[in-house]
Scaffold this motif. Structure first.
Motif, short mmCIF file in Angstrom:
data_model
loop_
_atom_site.label_atom_id
_atom_site.label_comp_id
_atom_site.label_asym_id
_atom_site.label_seq_id
_atom_site.Cartn_x
_atom_site.Cartn_y
_atom_site.Cartn_z
N GLY A 32 0.81 -1.22 0.00
CA GLY A 32 0.00 0.00 0.00
C GLY A 32 0.84 1.26 0.00
N LEU A 33 2.15 1.13 0.15
CA LEU A 33 3.01 2.31 0.25
C LEU A 33 4.15 2.30 -0.77
CD1 LEU A 33 3.27 2.30 4.16
CD2 LEU A 33 1.85 3.81 2.77
N PRO A 35 6.27 2.59 -4.36
CA PRO A 35 6.41 3.77 -5.22
C PRO A 35 5.53 3.74 -6.48
CG PRO A 35 8.35 2.40 -5.41
CD PRO A 35 7.51 1.79 -4.33
N ILE A 36 5.20 2.54 -6.94
CA ILE A 36 4.39 2.39 -8.15
C ILE A 36 3.38 1.29 -7.84
CG2 ILE A 36 4.43 1.71 -10.61
CD1 ILE A 36 7.41 2.42 -10.57
N LEU A 37 2.14 1.46 -8.24
CA LEU A 37 1.14 0.46 -7.88
C LEU A 37 1.55 -0.95 -8.32
CD1 LEU A 37 -2.17 2.36 -8.73
CD2 LEU A 37 -1.09 2.03 -6.49
N ILE A 41 2.28 -4.11 -5.74
CA ILE A 41 1.60 -5.41 -5.80
C ILE A 41 2.62 -6.54 -5.95
CG2 ILE A 41 0.02 -6.80 -7.22
CD1 ILE A 41 -1.38 -4.02 -7.86
N PHE A 93 12.15 3.53 4.72
CA PHE A 93 11.21 4.01 3.72
C PHE A 93 11.91 4.46 2.44
CE2 PHE A 93 6.58 5.23 4.43
CZ PHE A 93 6.25 4.94 3.12
N LEU A 149 16.98 0.43 -12.27
CA LEU A 149 17.07 1.65 -11.48
C LEU A 149 18.48 2.25 -11.56
CD1 LEU A 149 14.91 0.72 -8.37
CD2 LEU A 149 14.35 2.36 -10.16
N GLU A 155 20.26 10.42 -10.80
CA GLU A 155 19.59 10.45 -9.50
C GLU A 155 19.39 9.04 -8.95
OE1 GLU A 155 15.48 11.62 -9.39
OE2 GLU A 155 15.51 12.01 -7.24
N ARG A 159 21.27 6.88 -5.85
CA ARG A 159 20.51 6.28 -4.75
C ARG A 159 20.79 4.79 -4.60
NH1 ARG A 159 16.03 8.82 -2.47
NH2 ARG A 159 15.62 10.92 -3.25
N ILE B 61 -6.98 2.83 -2.46
CA ILE B 61 -5.59 3.12 -2.12
C ILE B 61 -5.47 3.63 -0.68
CG2 ILE B 61 -3.63 4.64 -2.70
CD1 ILE B 61 -4.16 2.44 -4.72
N ALA B 64 -6.19 0.96 1.94
CA ALA B 64 -5.11 0.03 2.26
C ALA B 64 -4.37 0.46 3.53
CB ALA B 64 -4.13 -0.06 1.09
N LEU B 65 -4.48 1.74 3.90
CA LEU B 65 -3.63 2.25 4.99
C LEU B 65 -4.01 1.77 6.39
CD1 LEU B 65 -3.00 5.89 3.69
CD2 LEU B 65 -1.66 3.82 3.29
N VAL B 91 -4.92 -2.63 -3.15
CA VAL B 91 -4.05 -1.86 -4.04
C VAL B 91 -4.35 -2.26 -5.49
CG1 VAL B 91 -1.67 -1.32 -4.69
CG2 VAL B 91 -2.26 -1.66 -2.29
N LEU B 314 0.27 10.24 5.30
CA LEU B 314 1.02 9.01 5.01
C LEU B 314 1.03 8.73 3.51
CD1 LEU B 314 2.62 6.56 5.92
CD2 LEU B 314 0.47 5.38 6.42
N ARG B 315 -0.13 8.92 2.90
CA ARG B 315 -0.23 8.71 1.45
C ARG B 315 0.70 9.69 0.71
NH1 ARG B 315 -0.40 4.78 -1.62
NH2 ARG B 315 0.48 5.90 -3.36
N PHE B 317 3.39 11.18 1.94
CA PHE B 317 4.77 10.79 2.23
C PHE B 317 5.21 9.66 1.29
CE2 PHE B 317 7.85 8.38 5.00
CZ PHE B 317 8.87 9.33 4.92
N SER B 318 4.36 8.66 1.15
CA SER B 318 4.69 7.54 0.28
C SER B 318 4.82 8.00 -1.17
CB SER B 318 3.62 6.46 0.44
OG SER B 318 3.27 5.90 -0.79
N GLN B 321 8.18 9.92 -1.34
CA GLN B 321 9.32 9.01 -1.22
C GLN B 321 9.53 8.20 -2.50
OE1 GLN B 321 10.95 10.27 1.57
NE2 GLN B 321 11.51 8.14 1.92
N GLY B 322 8.43 7.87 -3.17
CA GLY B 322 8.52 7.03 -4.37
C GLY B 322 8.76 7.83 -5.65
N TRP B 324 11.28 9.40 -6.96
CA TRP B 324 12.48 9.11 -7.76
C TRP B 324 12.33 7.81 -8.54
CZ3 TRP B 324 15.76 4.87 -7.25
CH2 TRP B 324 15.61 4.08 -6.10
N VAL B 325 11.60 6.84 -7.99
CA VAL B 325 11.41 5.58 -8.72
C VAL B 325 10.53 5.83 -9.94
CG1 VAL B 325 10.61 3.19 -8.59
CG2 VAL B 325 11.63 4.27 -6.57
N ARG B 326 9.47 6.61 -9.76
CA ARG B 326 8.60 6.91 -10.90
C ARG B 326 9.35 7.71 -11.96
NH1 ARG B 326 5.24 7.70 -6.65
NH2 ARG B 326 5.39 9.95 -6.81
#
Ligand SMILES: [Fe+2]
Ligand SMILES: [Fe+2]
Lengths: 254, 340
Positions: A32-33, A35-37, A41, A93, A149, A155, A159, B61, B64-65, B91, B314-315, B317-318, B321-322, B324-326
């Motif tokens: 649920g947290l 970075p990408i849905l 999953i 995190f 990655l 960037e 990381r 979404i 889920a928290l 999710v 929280l949502r 923050f997540s 935090q994510g 850079w991955v996206r």
């Protein structure tokens, strides 16, 4: 319980089960947290695989020693958990920490479970046989993410390298001899150097492809860490959290 | 879990639409033909369906928290696995519903950003606290139970992609509900402490479940677009009644008391007394019951609920935090993440 904790083979199995428990514990918390849905999953599915693998090994030990698998999982003395230092590491995190840690562990566990699957107990072999295909998928998936990655620009490269710098120094402790109550003998955990080489050679190929760098060292046989019950503070916090509900009503069904 | 609330867009303006096309569209709906993403549809319908699917996706979404917070504390290996899988399903529901919304013209990035900046909403029920393990049991039993009731009627709607998604989702919701029922049953067969914990959680979640279906519809709801266009097919009050008919006796069978409660602003119960209105009318088969505090409902929906800030931060923050991955995924050579 004591029979199990003093038996070398049981300790080895317990070490892998505890690795899986802690990896699954930390990663399932990302559900649920992520970075990408899609990856949220997928990584949750892998966390569930790890927890199931832990469970199947606890069940095996439970059958052998007449113990409830949940009691093995949740009710041991903290010093009797044999997970290595890498698995209890907090991800803070940061997805890079999660991916790097899981990749190092998955590649090691693949080799270790493959070896365990050559054991002479048919039940244990069958359980390892069910773990391995999922373990292989994890390694493939995580290798792809490491490269992906690391190659996606400065960037994320930085990381990933930073996560590696943070985590790699702990990695060799996967080969710490497990079980503080087990008497060390030379036959035990045979081929430690060989496993280390096989594992790190494989890691280096991926790192090279990814454009990342790390050195791994095999600690001395007598170095003591998580596998011998000397855990970092954060492990104790994790265990306290994990058992919080169970401790409300000891012995109750939930 | 979760269901869509009422479509959030104002739905009157069809004046600018081609009357012939509009008539044909409404005839197709009356004939039970499913509307597809590429079909002609009134702007108000597109906006309404988008708002509804997006709200529903957001709810999955955010939903889920509260349960996600309990994964690390689940009291057995079996529960830990089931709860992780359950939250993962939610999710997945979010992912499917964002895809439905994307087809209606809004990018996922925009939707995720609007969610974390508070521009769009999610279901109100997730703004309440889940302070014990029994709350997790209640969420899966009552809230997933309510969601199934709602989503089964939504699966009877007219927009094809949403209808198919509801059918897929409902199969998984049925598992969540079963697992919730099993958790409540286990707790209510347990120690006095477990039973007490369960009654207290039930007191927290019963009024939230009644509010789940939203306030009463306008008297002429059937002739207004959301129902006329089969974006929703059943009145909120009628769903609520079915919920009470199903769950009030089930709760009593389990040894729970249906209470009327007052709560403090943190969502904790300050007083609980048995609902005197709770009674089965043999003639209609309907249970009468005390309505939840609708003033509280409006307070919470306007952002002043016990956990609004907590969930959203929280949502957010997540999401941050994510980031850079996206960015890494979209700047790489391939624009989708590697297959699972
Ligand atoms: Fe659900
Ligand atoms: Fe759901």
């Amino acid at each position: 319980m004591q029979d199990m904790l003093t038996n070398p083979t049981a300790s080895l199995i317990l070490a892998h089960a505890d690795d899986k428990l802690m990896l699954g514990h930390v990663q399932s918390d990302w559900t649920g947290l992520g970075p990408i849905l899609e990856e949220d999953i997928a990584s949750s599915a892998m966390a569930q695989d790890d927890l199931s693998h832990a469970l199947t090994l606890y069940e095996y030990l439970g059958n052998t020693y007449g113990l409830d698998p949940d009691v093995i999982a949740f009710e041991r003395d903290p010093a009797d958990y044999m997970c290595c230092d890498l698995t209890t590491q907090s991800d803070e995190f940061d997805w890079a920490n999660s991916v790097v840690k899981r990749w190092l562990m998955a590649a090691f566990t693949q080799i270790a479970i493959e070896r365990l699957s050559r054991h002479d107990d048919a039940d244990l072999v069958a359980r390892c046989g069910r773990i391995l295909p999922e373990q292989n998928l994890q390694v493939t998936h995580l290798e792809r993410w490491i490269k992906r990655l690391a190659q996606a620009g400065p960037e994320s490269q930085a990381r990933m390298q930073a996560a590696l710098d943070r985590i790699a120094p702990l990695a060799g402790m996967v080969l710490e001899i497990p079980g503080r109550l087990v008497n060390d003998d030379d036959g035990y955990y045979c081929g430690r150097e060989e496993i280390f080489k096989q594992w790190t050679d494989q890691l280096q190929i991926t790192l090279q492809d990814a454009g990342l760098a790390a050195t791994f060292t095999l600690p001395d046989r007598n170095v003591e860490g998580g596998r011998r019950g000397k855990h970092a503070d954060h492990f104790h916090e994790q265990l306290t959290e994990m058992t919080e509900v169970r401790r409300i009503e000891p012995g109750a069904a939930w | 879990m979760s269901g869509a609330s009422n479509p959030s867009q104002p739905m009157d303006p069809t004046g600018h639409e081609d009357p012939e096309k509009l008539a044909e569209f409404e005839q197709r709906i009356a004939d039970g033909v499913l509307i597809e993403a590429g079909d002609w549809m009134p702007d108000a319908y597109r906006m309404g369906m988008l708002g509804m699917a997006e709200h529903h996706a957001n709810s999955e979404i955010i939903g889920a928290l509260p349960e996600g917070e309990w994964i690390t504390r689940a009291p057995s290996m079996r529960r830990k696995l089931a709860l992780t899988a359950k939250v993962q399903d939610e999710v997945g529901h979010g992912q499917m519903l964002y895809r439905v919304s994307q087809e209606l013209g809004k990018s996922r990035d925009d939707m995720l950003r609007d969610l974390v900046t508070g521009k769009t909403k999610y279901h109100n029920c997730f703004n309440y606290p889940a302070p014990t393990w029994a709350d997790i049991a209640m969420i899966q039993w009552l809230i997933d139970g309510a969601a199934i009731m709602n989503q089964k009627t939504l699966a009877d709607g007219a927009y094809g992609p949403y209808v198919r998604t509801m059918n897929r989702i409902n199969m998984e919701e049925a598992f969540h509900f079963k697992s919730g029922e099993d958790m409540v049953l286990t707790l209510m067969s347990g120690t006095p402490g477990q039973k007490k914990m369960t009654q207290e959680a039930f007191d927290r979640w019963w009024p939230v479940s009644l509010m789940f279906f939203g306030p009463a519809d306008k008297p002429n709801a059937e002739s207004r677009p959301p129902m006329r266009w089969r974006m929703k097919v059943e009145r909120n009050d009628s769903l609520r009644q079915r919920f009470v008919n199903r769950f009030a006796p089930a709760a009593q069978d389990l040894g729970l008391t249906v209470n009327v409660v007052t709560k403090d602003d943190k969502g904790y119960v300050t007083s609980a007394t048995p609902d005197e209105a709770l009674m089965l009318d043999e003639a209609t088969g309907n249970w009468s019951f005390t309505q939840p505090d609708w003033d509280e409902f409006w307070r919470v929906i306007r952002g002043n609920g016990p956990c609004n800030q907590h969930r959203l931060s929280l949502r957010r923050f997540s999401y941050e935090q994510g980031g850079w991955v996206r960015r890494a995924i979209t700047s790489g050579t391939v624009s989708t993440p590697p297959a699972a």
